[in-house]
Design a protein around this motif. Sequence first.
Motif, PDB file in Angstrom:
ATOM      1  N   ILE A 121       0.447  -1.423   0.250  1.00 44.54           N
ATOM      2  CA  ILE A 121       0.178   0.146   0.089  1.00 44.54           C
ATOM      3  C   ILE A 121       0.512   0.862  -0.146  1.00 44.54           C
ATOM      4  O   ILE A 121       0.431   2.507  -0.864  1.00 44.54           O
ATOM      5  CB  ILE A 121      -0.982  -0.270   0.465  1.00 44.54           C
ATOM      6  CG1 ILE A 121      -2.093  -0.921   1.380  1.00 44.54           C
ATOM      7  CG2 ILE A 121      -2.112   1.201   1.298  1.00 44.54           C
ATOM      8  CD1 ILE A 121      -2.237  -1.132   2.801  1.00 44.54           C
ATOM      9  N   GLN A 122       1.965   1.152   1.034  1.00 49.34           N
ATOM     10  CA  GLN A 122       2.859   2.003   0.873  1.00 49.34           C
ATOM     11  C   GLN A 122       3.129   2.438  -0.390  1.00 49.34           C
ATOM     12  O   GLN A 122       4.001   3.852  -0.642  1.00 49.34           O
ATOM     13  CB  GLN A 122       3.444   2.063   2.051  1.00 49.34           C
ATOM     14  CG  GLN A 122       3.290   2.695   3.080  1.00 49.34           C
ATOM     15  CD  GLN A 122       3.665   1.931   4.619  1.00 49.34           C
ATOM     16  OE1 GLN A 122       4.809   1.287   4.536  1.00 49.34           O
ATOM     17  NE2 GLN A 122       3.454   1.994   6.036  1.00 49.34           N
ATOM     18  N   ASN A 123       3.669   1.989  -1.055  1.00 43.47           N
ATOM     19  CA  ASN A 123       4.629   1.717  -2.241  1.00 43.47           C
ATOM     20  C   ASN A 123       3.836   1.501  -3.290  1.00 43.47           C
ATOM     21  O   ASN A 123       4.434   1.744  -4.450  1.00 43.47           O
ATOM     22  CB  ASN A 123       5.937   1.027  -2.362  1.00 43.47           C
ATOM     23  CG  ASN A 123       7.103   1.141  -1.247  1.00 43.47           C
ATOM     24  OD1 ASN A 123       7.649   2.104  -1.580  1.00 43.47           O
ATOM     25  ND2 ASN A 123       6.534   0.680  -0.133  1.00 43.47           N
ATOM     26  N   GLY A 124       2.333   1.882  -3.022  1.00 45.52           N
ATOM     27  CA  GLY A 124       1.438   2.205  -4.781  1.00 45.52           C
ATOM     28  C   GLY A 124       1.160   0.150  -5.083  1.00 45.52           C
ATOM     29  O   GLY A 124       1.540   0.886  -6.443  1.00 45.52           O
ATOM     30  N   GLU A 138      -4.306  -6.698  -2.575  1.00 41.74           N
ATOM     31  CA  GLU A 138      -5.513  -6.121  -1.829  1.00 41.74           C
ATOM     32  C   GLU A 138      -6.320  -7.623  -1.569  1.00 41.74           C
ATOM     33  O   GLU A 138      -7.297  -7.319  -0.210  1.00 41.74           O
ATOM     34  CB  GLU A 138      -5.975  -5.382  -2.572  1.00 41.74           C
ATOM     35  CG  GLU A 138      -5.809  -3.944  -3.131  1.00 41.74           C
ATOM     36  CD  GLU A 138      -4.718  -4.121  -4.506  1.00 41.74           C
ATOM     37  OE1 GLU A 138      -4.393  -5.186  -4.744  1.00 41.74           O
ATOM     38  OE2 GLU A 138      -4.901  -3.139  -5.439  1.00 41.74           O
ATOM     39  N   PHE A 139      -6.592  -8.259  -2.220  1.00 40.95           N
ATOM     40  CA  PHE A 139      -7.652  -9.617  -1.235  1.00 40.95           C
ATOM     41  C   PHE A 139      -6.655 -10.236  -0.227  1.00 40.95           C
ATOM     42  O   PHE A 139      -8.403 -11.287   0.383  1.00 40.95           O
ATOM     43  CB  PHE A 139      -8.091 -10.670  -2.769  1.00 40.95           C
ATOM     44  CG  PHE A 139      -6.564 -11.718  -3.488  1.00 40.95           C
ATOM     45  CD1 PHE A 139      -5.795 -13.001  -2.153  1.00 40.95           C
ATOM     46  CD2 PHE A 139      -5.214 -10.965  -2.991  1.00 40.95           C
ATOM     47  CE1 PHE A 139      -5.018 -13.519  -2.519  1.00 40.95           C
ATOM     48  CE2 PHE A 139      -4.256 -11.720  -3.999  1.00 40.95           C
ATOM     49  CZ  PHE A 139      -4.288 -12.800  -3.057  1.00 40.95           C
ATOM     50  N   THR A 164      -9.529  -0.012  -1.497  1.00 38.53           N
ATOM     51  CA  THR A 164     -10.172  -1.622  -1.848  1.00 38.53           C
ATOM     52  C   THR A 164      -9.590  -2.123  -0.370  1.00 38.53           C
ATOM     53  O   THR A 164     -10.545  -3.678   0.221  1.00 38.53           O
ATOM     54  CB  THR A 164      -9.451  -2.214  -2.724  1.00 38.53           C
ATOM     55  OG1 THR A 164      -9.524  -1.001  -3.543  1.00 38.53           O
ATOM     56  CG2 THR A 164      -9.670  -3.240  -3.459  1.00 38.53           C
ATOM     57  N   VAL A 165      -8.312  -2.217   0.206  1.00 39.03           N
ATOM     58  CA  VAL A 165      -7.744  -3.294   1.843  1.00 39.03           C
ATOM     59  C   VAL A 165      -9.275  -2.424   2.387  1.00 39.03           C
ATOM     60  O   VAL A 165      -9.406  -4.422   3.272  1.00 39.03           O
ATOM     61  CB  VAL A 165      -6.687  -2.628   1.898  1.00 39.03           C
ATOM     62  CG1 VAL A 165      -6.532  -2.840   3.095  1.00 39.03           C
ATOM     63  CG2 VAL A 165      -5.770  -3.011   0.843  1.00 39.03           C
ATOM     64  N   GLN A 166      -9.814  -0.959   2.745  1.00 42.14           N
ATOM     65  CA  GLN A 166     -10.676  -1.381   3.879  1.00 42.14           C
ATOM     66  C   GLN A 166     -11.498  -1.976   3.806  1.00 42.14           C
ATOM     67  O   GLN A 166     -12.406  -2.109   4.477  1.00 42.14           O
ATOM     68  CB  GLN A 166     -10.542   0.261   3.703  1.00 42.14           C
ATOM     69  CG  GLN A 166      -9.350   0.683   4.868  1.00 42.14           C
ATOM     70  CD  GLN A 166      -8.765   0.853   5.240  1.00 42.14           C
ATOM     71  OE1 GLN A 166      -9.379   0.275   6.603  1.00 42.14           O
ATOM     72  NE2 GLN A 166      -7.549   0.603   5.663  1.00 42.14           N
TER      73      GLN A 166
END
Length: 312
Positions: A127-130, A135-136, A215-217
Amino acid sequence: MVIKKRNQLRGLLSELNSTVLFDEPMNKYTSFSIGGPAEAMVFPRDERDMSKIIHIARVEKIPLFILGKGSNLLVSDKGLHGIVASLSSNLSGECFRQIVQTKELNNRVYLYAGAGVALTRLLRFTIQNGLSGLEFTAGIPGSFGGAVIMNAGSYGKEIKDVLDSVRIIDRDGCPADIPAKDISFKYRGTAIHGKAIAGAVLRLRKGDKEKIEKTVQENLLMKKKSQPLNKPSAGSIFKNPGSTRAWELIDSVGMRGASVGGACVSPVHANFIVNTGRATAGDVISLIRQIGSRVEKDTGITLELEVKIVGK
Ligand SMILES: Cc1cc2nc3c(=O)[nH]c(=O)nc-3n(C[C@H](O)[C@H](O)[C@H](O)COP(=O)(O)OP(=O)(O)OC[C@H]3O[C@@H](n4cnc5c(N)ncnc54)[C@H](O)[C@@H]3O)c2cc1C
């Protein structure tokens, strides 16, 4: 005889540079908080030591179990004979807990992660590195190595979909990098012909940080709503048989809420058994048997275990 064997095991493991603990309670290392002692728990310092452990176990015919974060395990009350090698503890070597970018090609980014890296940490890093692709895995506990072996998945995606290669240490103790396309993956499993996974390379895409985070949230929220995350468990007990959901079958035969000792079929998710406080592995196994035979009798479907039962 037992003392002689124990002294022999101590002697063999003293050749390593790694931390070794004897009679270490496995309930400290499983998400179920269940499990008797591991005869010898080793925290390999590096791949060389892991190779030596595999060699010792093979030559001396000592059982060897590789432990991830214990989130898909039911360890017996009597514990485990022989050696348990843990790659995902703070006592394990840094090489099993590193995340490194290895290559960038157009829109693709390749990341090597050690088998001991927590899946949640790996997801945070992406996430931090885009970087998009993992995500799943939001809400799936465990180590990266465990996720590869189990071909962990959710929302229709699996780890195999984002793997480029897997670094194994084979039965002779030799490391090798195997392209993911040469490995046979199945639903919640792999046919990796090695003894230990040291790490693996992920193939991810550059993406929009905010979109990935969103998406993660969303995925996390769905897990929070549908799973009993406030109680110790090992996730889904049974695999879904084909397109049928195991939890629906368990629900349909009236087993939601059933219990044996401290083990209870979760009222929140019928394919989860939770430890309500003092469950033993024996309690969980009895409950598993009850569920399995009731489902088979009433529906004709034989449920297959997703959780791994290990130990004496
Ligand atoms: C609350 C909860 C929710 C869950 N949700 C999901 C989900 O949505 N999807 C899903 O797929 N799973 C889910 N699980 C199950 C579990 O998180 C996964 O199976 C996970 O990938 C297991 O990883 P681990 O490191 O904990 O492995 P462990 O439980 O420690 O080990 C599992 C197996 O992998 C082997 N293994 C582990 N690491 C290595 C290694 N480095 N080399 C060789 N063998 C190794 C072990 O020997 C064992 O056979 C859930 C579990 C819980 C508790």
